[in-house]
Write an enzyme that holds these catalytic residues in place. Structure first.
Site, PDB file in Angstrom:
ATOM      1  N   SER A 242      15.343  22.818  41.077  1.00  0.00           N
ATOM      2  CA  SER A 242      16.465  23.504  41.798  1.00  0.00           C
ATOM      3  C   SER A 242      15.514  21.961  42.987  1.00  0.00           C
ATOM      4  O   SER A 242      14.386  22.232  42.961  1.00  0.00           O
ATOM      5  CB  SER A 242      16.750  24.788  42.265  1.00  0.00           C
ATOM      6  OG  SER A 242      15.786  25.393  42.616  1.00  0.00           O
ATOM      7  N   LYS A 243      16.777  22.509  43.846  1.00  0.00           N
ATOM      8  CA  LYS A 243      15.582  21.686  45.310  1.00  0.00           C
ATOM      9  C   LYS A 243      14.841  22.278  46.356  1.00  0.00           C
ATOM     10  O   LYS A 243      13.091  21.688  46.531  1.00  0.00           O
ATOM     11  CB  LYS A 243      16.714  21.733  46.677  1.00  0.00           C
ATOM     12  CG  LYS A 243      17.565  21.287  46.512  1.00  0.00           C
ATOM     13  CD  LYS A 243      18.116  20.519  47.882  1.00  0.00           C
ATOM     14  CE  LYS A 243      19.020  19.602  47.365  1.00  0.00           C
ATOM     15  NZ  LYS A 243      21.146  19.382  47.123  1.00  0.00           N
ATOM     16  N   ARG A 244      13.981  23.503  46.080  1.00  0.00           N
ATOM     17  CA  ARG A 244      12.963  24.107  46.027  1.00  0.00           C
ATOM     18  C   ARG A 244      11.663  23.317  45.735  1.00  0.00           C
ATOM     19  O   ARG A 244      10.453  24.182  46.353  1.00  0.00           O
ATOM     20  CB  ARG A 244      12.962  26.012  46.000  1.00  0.00           C
ATOM     21  CG  ARG A 244      12.576  26.219  45.736  1.00  0.00           C
ATOM     22  CD  ARG A 244      13.216  28.053  45.001  1.00  0.00           C
ATOM     23  NE  ARG A 244      13.940  28.224  43.837  1.00  0.00           N
ATOM     24  CZ  ARG A 244      12.817  28.558  42.572  1.00  0.00           C
ATOM     25  NH1 ARG A 244      11.445  28.678  43.168  1.00  0.00           N
ATOM     26  NH2 ARG A 244      13.806  28.927  41.690  1.00  0.00           N
ATOM     27  N   HIS A 245      12.190  22.849  44.262  1.00  0.00           N
ATOM     28  CA  HIS A 245      10.541  22.541  43.565  1.00  0.00           C
ATOM     29  C   HIS A 245      10.624  20.733  44.484  1.00  0.00           C
ATOM     30  O   HIS A 245       9.896  20.599  43.145  1.00  0.00           O
ATOM     31  CB  HIS A 245      11.650  22.841  42.298  1.00  0.00           C
ATOM     32  CG  HIS A 245      11.195  23.337  41.285  1.00  0.00           C
ATOM     33  ND1 HIS A 245      12.326  24.137  40.408  1.00  0.00           N
ATOM     34  CD2 HIS A 245       9.980  24.951  41.502  1.00  0.00           C
ATOM     35  CE1 HIS A 245      12.459  25.640  40.486  1.00  0.00           C
ATOM     36  NE2 HIS A 245      10.811  25.726  40.328  1.00  0.00           N
ATOM     37  N   GLY A 246      11.562  20.208  44.598  1.00  0.00           N
ATOM     38  CA  GLY A 246      11.081  19.713  45.702  1.00  0.00           C
ATOM     39  C   GLY A 246      11.581  17.857  44.964  1.00  0.00           C
ATOM     40  O   GLY A 246      13.510  18.491  44.925  1.00  0.00           O
TER      41      GLY A 246
END
Ligand code: GLU
Length: 470
Positions: A242-246
């Site tokens: 998801s977004k938090r992984h880049g």
């Protein structure tokens, strides 16, 4: 002939609803690899049935993404929405054979029935399954699939193995909406059949659809393709990407400065592998790849490994190509490239690329060579310039200017010779030389930095520093 006996035809079937996800790139890669491995065909279908989100621009995102990745299909793309008449014809066939029925449930009735079904832990059933259409109100209707209520549907998946679904748990899915629009599960079956797809290789988020799709194939009297469901790509912490992984979009990987051949190599290892081989060419991957060797467990996107793989391909890449990519990156990052930037880059890139994991890194490592004279020195670099170091740099400039072969080896020898002559260690002037050559920006070892800048620019930068007053 059943699907496994025909020449292999695979496909990638993205929906053009925004950016192209890295998982879609990996699915494309596996379909491409398998088609190449078997001497088969690899096709593209744009699933543009969501008319609001399926814009021309979003279609371009997919076409560009596949082109950039080097995974263009073997034939022009098929557009799903353009085939709606054919999908409706298949629904007519299903109605005629008694495998589908018209349903006049209202939205409210469906919602109420769903609630009851949920409470009772079963799939919802429409009363119109068994009702006489002659009783139908004068109102819009959908067409539903009339699934079997007994037995089970067995999916023999090449990756997941045998997966069983109780038919009673599968509700009668809508095939045509009340506005006559075909639904996803119907369109996929008809299109895969008509395109002659032998192997459906896709993300395992579609595994549940496969049971429903299998029933539709059977009802239409068509052979089933072979199914292979790929494990999801997770982030480094094991959670769903998801977004938090880049970055997740193919375009972002391009912008960050990964090379397409590096991404192909790296993505091939997400869910598949050939022993411990980390680095391999397309030809090797094609020779080795078999979809039955894909693993079940989710794969993890490991940025360190990706950086390592990209570094390998950067080192192998043609310097002129890299210069173009660095120039593009510079412009994207808002830097103004001087007129002779390309010429400078082709000199500096081979000297620094070993330390770069991305084009962005490479851009950073090249910046010192593109700065205009007189250089702006950062605070630390300026502080190295004392009367003593300036005096020494003056003597060093004279010493260096004697060098006729301006390349790393002779320059290294010359720097050593100067140190000897001065009776000091390299440390006594190395820092100052580095400061005036780079201004504090990242730069390679001194001899490489001098080589990268060339004689005139190097000596010019030293001269500028000598005339600096503190
Ligand atoms: N359009 C679907 C998606 O983008 C893929 C369907 C399929 O591969 O069967 O997830």
């Amino acid at each position: 002939m059943s699907a496994p006996e025909r020449p292999v035809v695979t496909r990638i079937a993205p929906s053009p609803t925004g950016s192209m996800h890295i998982g879609t790139a990996r699915t494309a890669l596996f379909n491409w690899l398998y088609a190449r491995h078997t001497g088969g065909t690899y096709l593209l279908r744009i699933e543009d049935t969501d008319r609001e989100r399926s814009t021309e621009a979003n279609v371009q995102v997919i076409l560009n993404g596949l082109r950039w990745l080097g995974l263009e299909p073997d034939a022009p793309p098929i557009f799903q929405a353009a085939r709606a008449d054919r999908h409706r014809q298949a629904v007519d066939d299903l109605l005629a054979s008694g495998n589908a029925y018209k349903c006049w449930m209202t939205v409210e009735e469906v919602a109420a029935a769903r609630e009851i079904a949920r409470a009772e832990g079963r799939a919802i059933r429409s009363p119109w399954r068994d009702r006489d259409p002659a009783e139908a109100p004068d109102a819009p209707h959908v067409v539903r699939f009339k699934g079997p209520l007994d037995d089970e549907t067995v999916v023999e998946d090449l990756v997941k193995g045998v997966v069983r679904f109780r038919n009673i748990d599968l509700d009668d899915l809508v095939l045509l909406r009340s506005d006559g629009a075909p639904t996803y599960n119907l369109a996929v079956v008809v299109d895969d059949h008509d395109m002659g797809i032998t192997h459906v290789i896709r993300g395992d988020d579609h595994l549940n659809n496969t049971a429903r799709q299998s029933l539709i194939y059977q009802a239409l009297g068509w052979d089933l393709p072979v199914f292979a469901h790929l494990p999801m790509i997770h982030g480094e912490d094991g959670g769903k990407l998801s977004k938090r992984h880049g970055a997740q979009a193919v375009g972002e990987f391009e912008e960050m400065g990964y090379l397409p051949e590096a991404l192909r190599n790296y993505l091939a290892r997400l869910g598949w592998g050939h022993g411990d081989d980390e680095l391999f060419s397309d030809d090797q991957a094609i020779a080795w790849f078999d979809v039955k060797d894909v693993v079940k467990a989710p794969a993890r996107l490991d940025w360190n490994k990706l950086g390592h793989v990209n570094n390998h391909y950067l080192r192998q890449a043609d310097d002129d190509r890299l210069a173009t990519l660095v120039l593009e990156a510079m412009v994207r990052r808002g830097a103004e490239a001087r007129a002779d930037a390309r010429a400078r880059l082709t000199t500096v890139i081979p000297l620094v690329k070993e330390g770069a994991k991305t084009i962005k890194d490479l851009d950073d490592l090249c910046r010192f060579a593109l700065a205009n004279r007189p250089l702006v020195l950062d605070e630390k670099s300026a502080s190295v310039l004392t009367e003593e170091t300036q005096g020494r740099l003056g003597r060093l400039a004279a010493w260096l200017s004697e060098e006729s072969d301006w390349s790393p080896e002779p320059l290294t020898a010359r720097l050593r010779g100067f140190a000897q002559n001065e009776g000091v260690g390299l440390g006594k002037f190395g820092g100052a030389l580095r400061a005036v050559l780079s201004g504090g920006a990242p730069a390679p070892d001194l001899a490489s930095a001098l080589t990268a800048l060339g004689r005139t620019e190097s000596l010019g930068r030293v001269e500028d520093a000598l005339s600096r007053t503190k």
